[in-house]
Write a protein that holds these residues in place. Structure first.
Motif, mmCIF file in Angstrom:
data_model
loop_
_atom_site.group_PDB
_atom_site.id
_atom_site.type_symbol
_atom_site.label_atom_id
_atom_site.label_comp_id
_atom_site.label_asym_id
_atom_site.label_seq_id
_atom_site.Cartn_x
_atom_site.Cartn_y
_atom_site.Cartn_z
ATOM 1 N N GLU A 1 0.799 -1.132 -0.024
ATOM 2 C CA GLU A 1 0.066 0.109 0.185
ATOM 3 C C GLU A 1 0.801 1.230 -0.075
ATOM 4 O O GLU A 1 0.597 2.294 -0.576
ATOM 5 C CB GLU A 1 -0.910 -0.143 1.281
ATOM 6 N N THR A 2 1.874 1.390 0.799
ATOM 7 C CA THR A 2 2.904 2.492 0.896
ATOM 8 C C THR A 2 3.388 2.572 -0.365
ATOM 9 O O THR A 2 3.691 3.688 -0.921
ATOM 10 C CB THR A 2 3.753 2.305 1.820
ATOM 11 N N THR A 3 4.057 1.501 -1.106
ATOM 12 C CA THR A 3 4.657 1.832 -2.346
ATOM 13 C C THR A 3 3.708 2.270 -3.298
ATOM 14 O O THR A 3 3.889 2.984 -4.287
ATOM 15 C CB THR A 3 5.143 0.258 -2.907
ATOM 16 N N ALA A 4 2.581 1.679 -3.310
ATOM 17 C CA ALA A 4 1.176 2.108 -4.198
ATOM 18 C C ALA A 4 1.134 3.786 -4.256
ATOM 19 O O ALA A 4 1.223 4.608 -5.248
ATOM 20 C CB ALA A 4 0.179 1.642 -4.212
ATOM 21 N N ALA A 5 1.267 4.192 -2.804
ATOM 22 C CA ALA A 5 0.976 5.662 -2.618
ATOM 23 C C ALA A 5 2.212 6.313 -2.990
ATOM 24 O O ALA A 5 1.971 7.447 -3.497
ATOM 25 C CB ALA A 5 0.703 5.765 -1.077
ATOM 26 N N GLU A 6 3.589 6.052 -3.070
ATOM 27 C CA GLU A 6 4.453 6.581 -3.617
ATOM 28 C C GLU A 6 4.505 6.556 -5.034
ATOM 29 O O GLU A 6 4.860 7.723 -5.395
ATOM 30 C CB GLU A 6 5.720 5.728 -2.908
ATOM 31 N N LEU A 7 4.077 5.648 -5.678
ATOM 32 C CA LEU A 7 3.928 5.687 -7.192
ATOM 33 C C LEU A 7 2.934 6.711 -7.380
ATOM 34 O O LEU A 7 2.934 7.596 -8.458
ATOM 35 C CB LEU A 7 3.522 4.325 -7.727
ATOM 36 N N LEU A 8 1.773 6.900 -6.674
ATOM 37 C CA LEU A 8 0.732 8.051 -6.964
ATOM 38 C C LEU A 8 1.318 9.316 -6.917
ATOM 39 O O LEU A 8 0.998 10.153 -7.672
ATOM 40 C CB LEU A 8 -0.443 7.626 -5.950
ATOM 41 N N LEU A 9 1.970 9.305 -5.714
ATOM 42 C CA LEU A 9 2.737 10.741 -5.412
ATOM 43 C C LEU A 9 3.908 11.111 -6.558
ATOM 44 O O LEU A 9 3.959 12.322 -6.785
ATOM 45 C CB LEU A 9 3.244 10.795 -4.084
ATOM 46 N N ALA A 10 4.441 10.176 -7.005
ATOM 47 C CA ALA A 10 5.186 10.579 -8.051
ATOM 48 C C ALA A 10 4.546 10.856 -9.386
ATOM 49 O O ALA A 10 5.466 11.229 -10.396
ATOM 50 C CB ALA A 10 6.257 9.190 -8.237
ATOM 51 N N HIS A 11 3.468 10.773 -9.679
ATOM 52 C CA HIS A 11 2.916 11.119 -10.932
ATOM 53 C C HIS A 11 2.464 12.414 -11.098
ATOM 54 O O HIS A 11 2.008 13.069 -10.086
ATOM 55 C CB HIS A 11 1.323 10.245 -11.023
ATOM 56 N N ARG A 12 2.932 12.996 -12.193
ATOM 57 C CA ARG A 12 2.848 14.568 -12.302
ATOM 58 C C ARG A 12 1.448 15.108 -12.076
ATOM 59 O O ARG A 12 1.381 15.952 -11.185
ATOM 60 C CB ARG A 12 3.133 14.860 -13.722
ATOM 61 N N GLU B 1 2.220 9.685 5.550
ATOM 62 C CA GLU B 1 1.409 10.449 6.416
ATOM 63 C C GLU B 1 -0.019 10.411 5.799
ATOM 64 O O GLU B 1 -0.874 10.951 6.553
ATOM 65 C CB GLU B 1 1.866 12.000 5.897
ATOM 66 N N LEU B 2 -0.197 9.448 4.704
ATOM 67 C CA LEU B 2 -1.630 9.244 4.411
ATOM 68 C C LEU B 2 -2.189 7.985 5.036
ATOM 69 O O LEU B 2 -1.588 7.029 5.360
ATOM 70 C CB LEU B 2 -1.623 9.127 3.257
ATOM 71 N N GLY B 3 -3.411 8.080 5.278
ATOM 72 C CA GLY B 3 -4.094 6.813 5.543
ATOM 73 C C GLY B 3 -4.545 6.080 4.420
ATOM 74 O O GLY B 3 -5.123 6.345 3.288
ATOM 75 N N LEU B 4 -4.309 4.953 4.302
ATOM 76 C CA LEU B 4 -4.118 3.857 3.143
ATOM 77 C C LEU B 4 -5.146 2.577 3.471
ATOM 78 O O LEU B 4 -5.049 2.186 4.348
ATOM 79 C CB LEU B 4 -2.765 3.816 2.645
ATOM 80 N N ARG B 5 -5.734 2.416 2.467
ATOM 81 C CA ARG B 5 -6.507 1.057 2.293
ATOM 82 C C ARG B 5 -6.262 0.521 1.092
ATOM 83 O O ARG B 5 -6.811 1.449 0.008
ATOM 84 C CB ARG B 5 -7.828 1.126 2.807
ATOM 85 N N GLY B 6 -5.879 -0.455 0.615
ATOM 86 C CA GLY B 6 -5.647 -1.166 -0.763
ATOM 87 C C GLY B 6 -6.494 -2.482 -1.039
ATOM 88 O O GLY B 6 -6.567 -2.998 -0.126
#
Length: 224
Positions: free
Chosen positions: A133-144, A167-172
């Motif tokens: 979930e954290t890796t997915a969020a990092e990819l999302l943040l890296a998207h322009r 810092e985000l609340g995540l659920r995948g």
């Protein structure tokens, strides 16, 4: 014990349903009272934190280089309930190889300290780990485009400047395509997530059209 894993239905032959799940998470899952004599776990008892750590070390011994490089991820470890070995303490370690999109399940005999069975399947996607979930969020943040949108929404929700995905609340949830024509059609073979992001004010960001492809390290936008 940490967050319980709720197993979703697993597609593909040769993978049995499993029970008694114990998440692999860093740190202790419990401690013995001071001076107490540790009780030997019964076969039906959940894995102890020491058993999880031991099973992890044994199951990942041959994959550590790939794990360090991010190619292989240890998803979780749980008690093995094979009725052919009812008196043995065994654990199943679930690993995912993103390089070949294979699920690897290694059964560890905790008493003998070795892997006694390994199964490898494709097209089987267990639920995501916290690390995924954290890796997915990092990819999302890296998207322009989407990264800017997440940061702006985080700030408007009272969170200020977003420093990291932590810092985000995540659920995948695992995403399986149902007739998509675009790049997301590879999901199911690739490991893909629908990522739900909770903001500081308790609201959820609208990510309904976003799919994170962990295998390809890409973001897909669903069209409808």
């Amino acid at each position: 014990m940490g967050r319980r894993l709720v197993m979703l239905a697993l597609a593909g032959a040769g993978v049995a349903a499993v029970a008694g799940a114990v998440l692999f998470v860093p740190g202790e899952q419990g401690s013995q009272a001071a001076g107490a004599v540790p009780r030997t776990p019964a076969p039906e008892d959940p894995l102890t934190s020491q058993e999880v750590a031991r099973a992890t070390a044994i199951a990942s011994a041959g994959s550590r280089a790939h794990m360090a490089a991010g190619r292989i991820e240890l998803l979780y470890v749980e008690r093995d309930d094979d009725k052919d070995a009812p008196v043995r303490r065994r654990a199943d370690a679930y690993l995912y190889d993103y390089g070949t999109d294979r699920l690897i399940v290694r059964t560890v005999d905790l008493g003998r300290g070795r892997v006694v069975r390994e199964t490898v399947t494709r097209g089987v996607q267990p639920p995501p780990s916290t690390a995924a979930e954290t890796t997915a969020a990092e990819l999302l943040l890296a998207h322009r485009q989407y990264g800017k949108g997440v940061r702006d929404a985080f700030a408007k929700a009272g969170g200020g400047r977003l420093g990291s995905a932590a810092e985000l609340g995540l659920r995948g949830l695992i995403f399986t395509p149902t007739g998509e024509d675009g790049p997301a059609r590879r999901c199911g073979v690739h490991r893909c997530l629908r990522l739900f992001v909770r903001l500081p004010d308790g609201t959820w960001l609208d990510t309904s059209r976003i799919v994170v492809d962990l295998s390809a390290k890409k973001i897909h936008t669903l069209e409808w």
